[in-house]
Structures are given as structure tokens and as C-alpha cells.
Design a protein around this motif. Structure first.
Motif, PDB file in Angstrom:
ATOM      1  N   GLY A 271       1.030   1.842 -15.251  1.00  0.00           N
ATOM      2  CA  GLY A 271       0.667   0.434 -15.407  1.00  0.00           C
ATOM      3  C   GLY A 271       1.552  -0.531 -14.657  1.00  0.00           C
ATOM      4  O   GLY A 271       1.256  -1.726 -14.577  1.00  0.00           O
ATOM      5  N   ALA A 272       2.657  -0.047 -14.095  1.00  0.00           N
ATOM      6  CA  ALA A 272       3.632  -0.934 -13.456  1.00  0.00           C
ATOM      7  C   ALA A 272       3.059  -1.778 -12.319  1.00  0.00           C
ATOM      8  O   ALA A 272       3.365  -2.974 -12.248  1.00  0.00           O
ATOM      9  CB  ALA A 272       4.834  -0.127 -12.977  1.00  0.00           C
ATOM     10  N   PRO A 273       2.254  -1.228 -11.417  1.00  0.00           N
ATOM     11  CA  PRO A 273       1.727  -2.083 -10.346  1.00  0.00           C
ATOM     12  C   PRO A 273       0.877  -3.236 -10.889  1.00  0.00           C
ATOM     13  O   PRO A 273       0.893  -4.340 -10.340  1.00  0.00           O
ATOM     14  CB  PRO A 273       0.863  -1.143  -9.512  1.00  0.00           C
ATOM     15  N   PHE A 274       0.182  -3.000 -11.971  1.00  0.00           N
ATOM     16  CA  PHE A 274      -0.694  -4.027 -12.524  1.00  0.00           C
ATOM     17  C   PHE A 274       0.097  -5.075 -13.303  1.00  0.00           C
ATOM     18  O   PHE A 274      -0.285  -6.241 -13.339  1.00  0.00           O
ATOM     19  CB  PHE A 274      -1.776  -3.372 -13.364  1.00  0.00           C
ATOM     20  N   VAL A 275       1.206  -4.666 -13.885  1.00  0.00           N
ATOM     21  CA  VAL A 275       2.095  -5.633 -14.530  1.00  0.00           C
ATOM     22  C   VAL A 275       2.686  -6.547 -13.462  1.00  0.00           C
ATOM     23  O   VAL A 275       2.769  -7.772 -13.654  1.00  0.00           O
ATOM     24  CB  VAL A 275       3.200  -4.925 -15.335  1.00  0.00           C
TER      25      VAL A 275
ATOM     26  N   ALA B 227       0.828  -1.207   0.000  1.00  0.00           N
ATOM     27  CA  ALA B 227       0.000   0.000   0.000  1.00  0.00           C
ATOM     28  C   ALA B 227       0.859   1.253   0.000  1.00  0.00           C
ATOM     29  O   ALA B 227       0.512   2.259  -0.627  1.00  0.00           O
ATOM     30  CB  ALA B 227      -0.942  -0.008   1.206  1.00  0.00           C
ATOM     31  N   GLY B 228       1.982   1.212   0.684  1.00  0.00           N
ATOM     32  CA  GLY B 228       2.871   2.370   0.718  1.00  0.00           C
ATOM     33  C   GLY B 228       3.623   2.582  -0.585  1.00  0.00           C
ATOM     34  O   GLY B 228       3.878   3.714  -0.999  1.00  0.00           O
ATOM     35  N   ALA B 229       3.971   1.482  -1.254  1.00  0.00           N
ATOM     36  CA  ALA B 229       4.744   1.586  -2.491  1.00  0.00           C
ATOM     37  C   ALA B 229       3.871   1.881  -3.706  1.00  0.00           C
ATOM     38  O   ALA B 229       4.357   2.420  -4.703  1.00  0.00           O
ATOM     39  CB  ALA B 229       5.520   0.295  -2.727  1.00  0.00           C
ATOM     40  N   PHE B 230       2.601   1.536  -3.641  1.00  0.00           N
ATOM     41  CA  PHE B 230       1.725   1.672  -4.807  1.00  0.00           C
ATOM     42  C   PHE B 230       1.710   3.090  -5.379  1.00  0.00           C
ATOM     43  O   PHE B 230       1.906   3.256  -6.593  1.00  0.00           O
ATOM     44  CB  PHE B 230       0.307   1.211  -4.473  1.00  0.00           C
ATOM     45  N   PRO B 231       1.489   4.142  -4.579  1.00  0.00           N
ATOM     46  CA  PRO B 231       1.440   5.490  -5.172  1.00  0.00           C
ATOM     47  C   PRO B 231       2.755   5.889  -5.854  1.00  0.00           C
ATOM     48  O   PRO B 231       2.739   6.518  -6.911  1.00  0.00           O
ATOM     49  CB  PRO B 231       1.148   6.409  -3.983  1.00  0.00           C
ATOM     50  N   THR B 232       3.871   5.507  -5.266  1.00  0.00           N
ATOM     51  CA  THR B 232       5.172   5.856  -5.848  1.00  0.00           C
ATOM     52  C   THR B 232       5.377   5.143  -7.169  1.00  0.00           C
ATOM     53  O   THR B 232       5.791   5.747  -8.165  1.00  0.00           O
ATOM     54  CB  THR B 232       6.300   5.473  -4.868  1.00  0.00           C
ATOM     55  N   VAL B 233       5.093   3.844  -7.180  1.00  0.00           N
ATOM     56  CA  VAL B 233       5.274   3.065  -8.406  1.00  0.00           C
ATOM     57  C   VAL B 233       4.280   3.517  -9.476  1.00  0.00           C
ATOM     58  O   VAL B 233       4.632   3.638 -10.651  1.00  0.00           O
ATOM     59  CB  VAL B 233       5.138   1.556  -8.109  1.00  0.00           C
ATOM     60  N   ALA B 234       3.042   3.790  -9.087  1.00  0.00           N
ATOM     61  CA  ALA B 234       2.028   4.234 -10.043  1.00  0.00           C
ATOM     62  C   ALA B 234       2.363   5.610 -10.604  1.00  0.00           C
ATOM     63  O   ALA B 234       2.045   5.903 -11.763  1.00  0.00           O
ATOM     64  CB  ALA B 234       0.650   4.243  -9.387  1.00  0.00           C
ATOM     65  N   ALA B 235       3.006   6.468  -9.809  1.00  0.00           N
ATOM     66  CA  ALA B 235       3.403   7.779 -10.311  1.00  0.00           C
ATOM     67  C   ALA B 235       4.549   7.644 -11.318  1.00  0.00           C
ATOM     68  O   ALA B 235       4.630   8.409 -12.273  1.00  0.00           O
ATOM     69  CB  ALA B 235       3.823   8.680  -9.155  1.00  0.00           C
ATOM     70  N   TRP B 236       5.421   6.672 -11.095  1.00  0.00           N
ATOM     71  CA  TRP B 236       6.548   6.449 -11.992  1.00  0.00           C
ATOM     72  C   TRP B 236       6.057   5.909 -13.334  1.00  0.00           C
ATOM     73  O   TRP B 236       6.392   6.435 -14.380  1.00  0.00           O
ATOM     74  CB  TRP B 236       7.524   5.476 -11.327  1.00  0.00           C
ATOM     75  N   ARG B 237       5.271   4.838 -13.293  1.00  0.00           N
ATOM     76  CA  ARG B 237       4.661   4.229 -14.479  1.00  0.00           C
ATOM     77  C   ARG B 237       3.262   3.770 -14.084  1.00  0.00           C
ATOM     78  O   ARG B 237       3.125   2.864 -13.275  1.00  0.00           O
ATOM     79  CB  ARG B 237       5.449   3.004 -14.938  1.00  0.00           C
TER      80      ARG B 237
ATOM     81  N   PHE C 120       1.306  -7.281 -10.591  1.00  0.00           N
ATOM     82  CA  PHE C 120       0.213  -8.135 -10.146  1.00  0.00           C
ATOM     83  C   PHE C 120      -0.010  -9.271 -11.142  1.00  0.00           C
ATOM     84  O   PHE C 120      -0.168 -10.433 -10.751  1.00  0.00           O
ATOM     85  CB  PHE C 120      -1.066  -7.306  -9.985  1.00  0.00           C
ATOM     86  N   ALA C 121      -0.010  -8.964 -12.420  1.00  0.00           N
ATOM     87  CA  ALA C 121      -0.207  -9.992 -13.445  1.00  0.00           C
ATOM     88  C   ALA C 121       0.921 -11.019 -13.416  1.00  0.00           C
ATOM     89  O   ALA C 121       0.677 -12.219 -13.567  1.00  0.00           O
ATOM     90  CB  ALA C 121      -0.298  -9.346 -14.823  1.00  0.00           C
ATOM     91  N   ALA C 122       2.142 -10.565 -13.184  1.00  0.00           N
ATOM     92  CA  ALA C 122       3.277 -11.493 -13.094  1.00  0.00           C
ATOM     93  C   ALA C 122       3.116 -12.438 -11.906  1.00  0.00           C
ATOM     94  O   ALA C 122       3.409 -13.637 -12.014  1.00  0.00           O
ATOM     95  CB  ALA C 122       4.582 -10.704 -12.975  1.00  0.00           C
ATOM     96  N   MET C 123       2.643 -11.930 -10.780  1.00  0.00           N
ATOM     97  CA  MET C 123       2.425 -12.794  -9.612  1.00  0.00           C
ATOM     98  C   MET C 123       1.319 -13.814  -9.878  1.00  0.00           C
ATOM     99  O   MET C 123       1.393 -14.956  -9.423  1.00  0.00           O
ATOM    100  CB  MET C 123       2.078 -11.955  -8.383  1.00  0.00           C
ATOM    101  N   MET C 124       0.308 -13.431 -10.637  1.00  0.00           N
ATOM    102  CA  MET C 124      -0.774 -14.367 -10.966  1.00  0.00           C
ATOM    103  C   MET C 124      -0.268 -15.476 -11.890  1.00  0.00           C
ATOM    104  O   MET C 124      -0.642 -16.637 -11.735  1.00  0.00           O
ATOM    105  CB  MET C 124      -1.952 -13.633 -11.620  1.00  0.00           C
ATOM    106  N   VAL C 125       0.611 -15.129 -12.829  1.00  0.00           N
ATOM    107  CA  VAL C 125       1.194 -16.148 -13.705  1.00  0.00           C
ATOM    108  C   VAL C 125       2.062 -17.090 -12.878  1.00  0.00           C
ATOM    109  O   VAL C 125       2.004 -18.319 -13.046  1.00  0.00           O
ATOM    110  CB  VAL C 125       1.998 -15.493 -14.847  1.00  0.00           C
ATOM    111  N   LEU C 126       2.854 -16.542 -11.964  1.00  0.00           N
ATOM    112  CA  LEU C 126       3.676 -17.374 -11.088  1.00  0.00           C
ATOM    113  C   LEU C 126       2.802 -18.310 -10.251  1.00  0.00           C
ATOM    114  O   LEU C 126       3.107 -19.494 -10.107  1.00  0.00           O
ATOM    115  CB  LEU C 126       4.534 -16.496 -10.180  1.00  0.00           C
ATOM    116  N   GLN C 127       1.707 -17.787  -9.721  1.00  0.00           N
ATOM    117  CA  GLN C 127       0.792 -18.613  -8.935  1.00  0.00           C
ATOM    118  C   GLN C 127       0.216 -19.745  -9.783  1.00  0.00           C
ATOM    119  O   GLN C 127       0.119 -20.885  -9.323  1.00  0.00           O
ATOM    120  CB  GLN C 127      -0.343 -17.763  -8.370  1.00  0.00           C
ATOM    121  N   MET C 128      -0.152 -19.454 -11.011  1.00  0.00           N
ATOM    122  CA  MET C 128      -0.714 -20.477 -11.894  1.00  0.00           C
ATOM    123  C   MET C 128       0.312 -21.584 -12.149  1.00  0.00           C
ATOM    124  O   MET C 128      -0.020 -22.768 -12.137  1.00  0.00           O
ATOM    125  CB  MET C 128      -1.159 -19.847 -13.216  1.00  0.00           C
TER     126      MET C 128
END
Length: 63
Positions: free
Chosen positions: A19-23, A7-17, A25-33
Motif C-alpha cells: 500500500g505504500a505507493p498509494f499512501v 515507474a522504476g521505484a514502484f515495483p520495489t516500494v510495492a514489494a516492500w509494502r 500518492f494520497a499524501a501528494m493529493m492532500v498537499l496539492q489540495m
């Protein structure tokens, strides 16, 4: 603790790029699969009692 870090890193990463937080998240979902496909036993069609018995047998063997 991990939730607070995310939660603390999300605003910083989202301000940088934006779509980065969602990429990430998608990578973690692929790893989980992949982990589920490789390491979790198939349980479709199995009765709960047989799954519980198999899990207890594995625990007894490890103890």
C-alpha cells in the motif's frame, strides 16, 4: 525523468509494502489540495476575460 524514476521505484516500494505507493500518492493529493486552497485565486463565476486580464496585470507588475 520524474516519471521514469517513479515507474522504476514502484515495483520495489510495492514489494516492500503493497500500500505504500498509494499512501504516497494520497499524501501528494492532500498537499496539492492545500496548495490550491492557499495560493490559487478563486475563479468560480468569473469570466475568462477577467481572469486573463488579472493574470496579465500580475505579469506586467512583476516584469
Amino acid at each position: 525523468m520524474a516519471n521514469a524514476l517513479i515507474a522504476g521505484a514502484f515495483p520495489t516500494v510495492a514489494a516492500w509494502r503493497p500500500g505504500a505507493p498509494f499512501v504516497g500518492f494520497a499524501a501528494m493529493m492532500v498537499l496539492q489540495m492545500v496548495v490550491v486552497a492557499l495560493f490559487y485565486p478563486e475563479t468560480m463565476g468569473a469570466r475568462l476575460e477577467s481572469i486573463a486580464k488579472a493574470l496579465h496585470a500580475d505579469n506586467d507588475r512583476l516584469a
